[in-house]
Motif scaffolding. Structure first.
Motif, PDB file in Angstrom:
ATOM      1  N   VAL A  23       0.772  -1.358   0.044  1.00 24.51           N
ATOM      2  CA  VAL A  23      -0.118  -0.048  -0.083  1.00 24.51           C
ATOM      3  C   VAL A  23       0.896   1.230  -0.123  1.00 24.51           C
ATOM      4  O   VAL A  23       0.327   2.358  -0.081  1.00 24.51           O
ATOM      5  CB  VAL A  23      -0.847   0.141   1.218  1.00 24.51           C
ATOM      6  N   PRO A 146      -5.790   1.627   0.309  1.00 28.05           N
ATOM      7  CA  PRO A 146      -5.566   1.846  -1.140  1.00 28.05           C
ATOM      8  C   PRO A 146      -6.084   3.301  -1.674  1.00 28.05           C
ATOM      9  O   PRO A 146      -6.956   3.781  -1.147  1.00 28.05           O
ATOM     10  CB  PRO A 146      -6.363   0.778  -1.664  1.00 28.05           C
ATOM     11  N   LEU A 182      -3.699  -0.286  -5.357  1.00 28.63           N
ATOM     12  CA  LEU A 182      -2.508  -0.698  -4.470  1.00 28.63           C
ATOM     13  C   LEU A 182      -1.542  -0.007  -5.214  1.00 28.63           C
ATOM     14  O   LEU A 182      -1.269  -0.179  -6.397  1.00 28.63           O
ATOM     15  CB  LEU A 182      -2.503  -1.897  -4.654  1.00 28.63           C
TER      16      LEU A 182
END
Length: 643
Positions: A23, A146, A182
């Motif tokens: 992340v 995200p 991501l």
């Protein structure tokens, strides 16, 4: 972090950056450290703890020794024991503020060992785990999530030639979506597209669109590694029992799940399953999206599924899938009985396997929460040839679809059910499931498809009960075609038949259908005695409040047509109260529509406002465009012709 730093200049500050693997925790910490390094006269110390991890965990003594050398302590003066090294570290960081960046922390003790002494010092720790133990140390926790679509597109835009993006913006948007926000996936995809410089973006989208291959293809040397390998590292850090349930839940067919489902999948007690889910959440491999509702990030779901297929035997994966399907089938059967207890079913349900006692409202809430999972369970069962499971589960969903009107799911489920009944060699099940497809098409006003399904069902080998339900659907089709006299004839015949057989529930339902058609055909005076006859049979039925509510809606409407408004209001208010309590929102809306019309007829402003306001809330919650029309009624203070 800048705000926290300003607020705590009189003491060392501790910030913990957590989030799922990939992340961007390390990048965020490095970026902040670079931007703020001039604020730390004592210097910046950085350690990637993965480089100091062994079979016994992180060698924190080596990390402290490395920091001491960076602070100017020569090797011969570095103490031998960890306690002495920590003491010297605190002494050497007492005069000037120091920034410490620890990447890959997995225990609070690793952080506590290297907190500098000087006021204004900062420790930034990144972790895949939720290190709640650092709360007592005054840590501030920053969870990285995200990216949204806009930020994802911006990140990838900086890596790709603008001309390639402009050549196919639609494909570029798809590529961004496949990375699911991501940052690691976005960077790797951007590097991959740069490498394949002659590929149009649409070809690279196609390259990543296979869910079975996406993770393996989101890998590029020099672009920060591989998404799959990053997830593998997080998975391998788990305890054995958490690893096992991670694999088992990777086989879950739907978008989210409960503790009860996790327990069923693993074949363990719910408290044990809850503990393991907490471990997965603490490792940021799972997200709790609301109370008792968990989900994987989409890329983690692909990882868990691929690892399960790789690490578990075929027999083990089939067993887990069957346990999950059986969980949903048992829950649907119990919920169906709670909503429509007295209805005839294709197979008698075994409720002994479901531990939760539903009432109508909690059953509808369960159906609503599990709606996407139930259809997914049917598809998994169909793929594996569990045909009886498919049509039985479809049968159990009738109470939900009939009440909630999710037509797309209703039709998809029953198409699966019809095929499963055919493959099971069960023509009676096929008749009943085709008949429910007829009902969906009638309600959607697709009368040609309804007639087609009805004719196909009528051509199958039948029995008296199946013939009766098809006859009822024929009457409903006549009703929607405004062939009222033919519909009345059908329902009068059914009422006579059910009275003769002594089936009290069927008699009430067919009396309701007859009364409803009589009202629609402007024969309300004939409808009232028919519907009152039905109500007199209600004490012979058990737990059938919803059936009674349907009868009273029709009766209230008949009284309104006859201008017997006091009686109409009594019946409609009863129906509103029952349907609201049972979470039967479609029927509640039907009763409220009639109540609004009644209120206008008798010039009852407060009743008009309260009923219309409730109707707006129902329609808005359901996404029904009719909400705008009803809101207009409220603004005008009267119901207008809506065609």
């Amino acid at each position: 972090m800048d705000k926290g730093l300003a607020e705590h200049e009189d003491r060392p500050s501790l910030f913990v950056l957590s989030g799922m693997a990939g992340v961007g925790k390390s990048a965020a910490a490095a970026q902040w450290a670079h931007a703020n390094q001039e604020k730390f006269a004592g210097g910046v110390l950085y350690a990637d703890l993965d480089n100091h991890r062994n079979q016994r965990g992180v060698g924190i003594s080596d990390v402290v020794a490395m920091f001491l050398r960076a602070l100017g302590v020569i090797d011969s003066y570095v103490p031998a024991t960890v306690i002495e090294r920590i003491a010297l570290f605190r002494s050497r960081t007492a005069d000037r503020p120091v920034l410490v960046v620890l990447d890959g922390v997995d225990e609070p003790a690793q952080v506590r060992s290297v907190v500098p002494s000087a006021n204004g010092s900062v420790v930034v720790a990144t972790t895949r785990r939720r290190l709640a133990g650092l709360t007592i140390d005054g840590a501030e926790f920053i969870e990285l999530t995200p990216l949204d679509i806009e930020d994802s597109a911006q990140l990838m835009t900086g890596m790709i030639a603008p001309s390639r993006i402009e050549a196919d913006r639609g494909a570029f948007g798809q590529l961004v979506g496949l990375c699911e926000g991501l940052p690691l996936a976005l960077r790797v995809a951007g590097a991959g597209l740069t490498h394949h410089r002659r590929w149009p973006v649409s070809r690279f989208v196609q390259h990543l669109s296979d869910d079975r291959e996406r993770l393996s293809r989101l890998a590029f040397e020099g672009a920060g590694g591989s998404v799959a390998k990053t997830f593998d590292t997080a998975y391998e850090d788990l305890p054995d029992d958490a690893r096992q349930i991670y694999l088992q839940l990777g086989l879950h067919p739907g978008p989210h799940f409960s503790v009860a489902l996790a327990a069923a999948a693993a074949g363990i007690a719910e408290p044990d399953a809850e503990s393991m889910l907490e471990s997965l959440c603490a490792a940021n491999l799972l997200e709790e999206i609301e109370e008792d509702r968990f989900r994987f990030h989409q890329l983690l779901a692909l990882h868990a599924h691929s690892r399960a297929e790789r690490d578990l035997s075929t027999a083990a994966t089939d067993e887990v899938r069957r346990r999950m399907v059986d969980h949903y089938a048992s829950g649907a059967a119990a919920a169906d009985v709670a909503v429509l207890g007295g209805r005839w079913r294709l197979a008698e349900p075994d409720l002994s396997r479901w531990p939760v006692r539903f009432d109508s409202a909690t059953a509808m809430a369960w159906f609503t929460a599990e709606r996407p999972n139930l259809l997914a369970a049917m598809r998994v069962s169909a793929d594996r040839g569990w045909h009886e499971v498919v049509w039985r589960l479809c049968d159990s969903l009738w109470a939900f679809f009939h009440s909630a009107k999710h037509y797309a799911d209703w039709i998809d489920a029953h198409r699966l059910g019809v095929v499963a009944a055919q493959l099971s060699g069960n023509p009676l099940a096929e008749i009943h499931l085709r008949n429910r497809l007829v009902r969906a098409h009638i309600e959607m006003r697709d009368l040609a498809l309804a007639a087609e399904q009805l004719d196909e069902a009528a051509a199958l080998p039948s029995d008296e009960r199946a013939a009766a339900v098809l006859m009822e659907s024929r009457g409903l089709l006549y009703r929607e075609q405004h062939r009222y006299s033919e519909a009345v004839d059908v329902f009068r015949a059914l009422v006579t038949r059910q009275r003769a057989t002594g089936d009290h529930r069927a008699f009430v339902l067919q009396s309701y259908q007859l009364g409803d058609v009589l009202v629609r055909s402007k024969n309300a005076a004939q409808a009232v005695p028919v519907l009152n006859d039905a109500l007199r049979e209600m004490p012979k039925l058990r737990n059938e409040q919803l059936v009674e509510a349907r009868v009273r809606i029709a009766l209230g409407t008949a009284y309104s047509h006859l201008r017997q408004y006091k009686e109409a209001r009594r019946e409609l208010q009863f129906a509103v109260d029952v349907t609201h309590a049972c979470r039967q929102h479609a029927k509640e809306a039907q009763a409220l529509e009639e109540l609004v019309e009644l209120a206008q007829a008798v010039s009852d402003g407060p009743l008009f406002t309260s009923a219309a306001e409730r109707l707006v809330r129902l329609y808005e919650a359901a996404g029904n465009p009719r909400s705008a029309l009803v809101r207009g009624w409220l603004q005008q203070g009267r119901r207008t012709d809506d065609g």
